[in-house]
Design an enzyme around this catalytic site. Structure first.
Site, PDB file in Angstrom:
ATOM      1  N   THR A  27       0.873  -1.179   0.000  1.00 42.77           N
ATOM      2  CA  THR A  27       0.000   0.000   0.000  1.00 42.77           C
ATOM      3  C   THR A  27       0.906   1.225   0.000  1.00 42.77           C
ATOM      4  O   THR A  27       2.120   1.103   0.215  1.00 42.77           O
ATOM      5  CB  THR A  27      -0.905   0.041   1.251  1.00 42.77           C
ATOM      6  OG1 THR A  27      -0.091   0.258   2.424  1.00 42.77           O
ATOM      7  CG2 THR A  27      -1.688  -1.240   1.423  1.00 42.77           C
ATOM      8  N   ALA A  56       3.158  -1.142   4.785  1.00 47.28           N
ATOM      9  CA  ALA A  56       2.426   0.016   5.295  1.00 47.28           C
ATOM     10  C   ALA A  56       3.437   1.150   5.440  1.00 47.28           C
ATOM     11  O   ALA A  56       4.464   0.985   6.100  1.00 47.28           O
ATOM     12  CB  ALA A  56       1.793  -0.318   6.636  1.00 47.28           C
ATOM     13  N   VAL A  82       7.342  -2.406   7.139  1.00 53.85           N
ATOM     14  CA  VAL A  82       7.256  -0.947   7.243  1.00 53.85           C
ATOM     15  C   VAL A  82       7.893  -0.355   5.992  1.00 53.85           C
ATOM     16  O   VAL A  82       9.011  -0.717   5.608  1.00 53.85           O
ATOM     17  CB  VAL A  82       7.984  -0.437   8.504  1.00 53.85           C
ATOM     18  CG1 VAL A  82       8.014   1.093   8.524  1.00 53.85           C
ATOM     19  CG2 VAL A  82       7.300  -0.978   9.758  1.00 53.85           C
ATOM     20  N   LYS A  83       7.127   0.547   5.348  1.00 55.23           N
ATOM     21  CA  LYS A  83       7.635   1.149   4.111  1.00 55.23           C
ATOM     22  C   LYS A  83       8.198   2.519   4.439  1.00 55.23           C
ATOM     23  O   LYS A  83       7.502   3.352   5.052  1.00 55.23           O
ATOM     24  CB  LYS A  83       6.469   1.286   3.139  1.00 55.23           C
ATOM     25  CG  LYS A  83       6.814   1.091   1.678  1.00 55.23           C
ATOM     26  CD  LYS A  83       5.500   1.134   0.889  1.00 55.23           C
ATOM     27  CE  LYS A  83       5.716   0.892  -0.565  1.00 55.23           C
ATOM     28  NZ  LYS A  83       4.489   1.152  -1.326  1.00 55.23           N
ATOM     29  N   VAL A  84       9.450   2.742   4.045  1.00 53.17           N
ATOM     30  CA  VAL A  84      10.074   4.055   4.278  1.00 53.17           C
ATOM     31  C   VAL A  84      10.584   4.595   2.947  1.00 53.17           C
ATOM     32  O   VAL A  84      10.983   3.820   2.078  1.00 53.17           O
ATOM     33  CB  VAL A  84      11.247   3.971   5.300  1.00 53.17           C
ATOM     34  CG1 VAL A  84      10.785   3.474   6.652  1.00 53.17           C
ATOM     35  CG2 VAL A  84      12.387   3.113   4.771  1.00 53.17           C
TER      36      VAL A  84
END
Ligand code: E4P
Length: 218
Positions: A27, A56, A82-84
């Site tokens: 996402t 996310a 975790v998307k960074v």
């Protein structure tokens, strides 16, 4: 090759998960905004439907807040990635979160140099955006080829290449030929992979001939 679906729409995710061929979900803030729903609730719901990694994305730009957001997102479920963003602060957060055992997807990658840094920061996934490069008349798939070549030189890099911003089934064929680990694909493109007019034509002929036999298998 793993397939992630690039959407936050839970109905589309359920339908694809039902095929047994879906390995994860990505996402981003734009996809979340499209749902009109609460981010944390949507992500929790997706994690309950799909066993594989669910990306996310943090919303902060600075390291400290990114880290706090990343930890909160990671607490939602064990399969959160975790998307960074690929920024200095994003890679700093990636390193800390990865060392703590959290999967991290580094997004908005547009160069080999950026992919090298993400691997050094311990990213689980690097997301080069092929479609957005094609959009500006650059060669998106060439970036994938270069990253695959460079990563292969360093067996201690554990980062998987996640081909992102996929726009057509041809992107997937090319990614597979290059041995890319994952493709994140819009639902329509994933469904298009099933189709071939000769399959439809052949099946219609087989069914018509079977009808003529008057038999039934069950
Ligand atoms: C990847 O994780 C991104 O969400 C996505 O692939 C971006 O695709 P787009 O360029 O079609 O927005």
């Amino acid at each position: 090759m793993k397939f992630f679906v690039d959407t936050a729409n839970i109905d589309e995710i359920r339908e694809l998960a039902d095929t047994g061929l879906l390995d994860g979900v990505t996402t981003n803030p734009s996809l979340i905004a499209k749902t009109g729903l609460n981010f944390l609730d949507v992500v929790a719901e997706i994690c309950a439907v799909v066993e594989g990694p669910v990306s996310a994305e943090v919303a902060a730009m600075d390291f400290e807040t990114m880290l706090a957001e990343g930890r909160k997102l990671a607490g939602i479920a064990d399969n959160i990635a975790v998307k960074v963003p690929l920024t200095r602060d994003g890679l700093k957060a990636c390193k800390v979160l990865s060392q703590a055992g959290t999967m991290v997807n580094v997004t908005l990658c547009f160069s080999v140099n950026q992919a090298i840094l993400a691997a050094k920061a311990g990213a689980s996934f690097i997301s080069p955006f092929v479609g957005r490069l094609d959009d500006i008349a650059a060669d998106g798939m060439n970036l994938i080829a270069e990253i695959m070549e460079v990563y292969a030189n360093y067996p201690d890099f554990k980062t998987e290449v996640l081909v992102a911003s996929v726009r057509s089934p041809m992107h997937i064929v090319e990614a597979a030929k290059m041995g890319a680990h994952v493709a994140t694909v819009p639902p329509g493109v994933l469904w298009a992979m099933f189709n071939h007019p000769l399959t439809d034509k052949g099946l219609a002929a087989f069914m018509a001939d079977w009808e003529k036999t008057g038999q039934s298998i069950l």
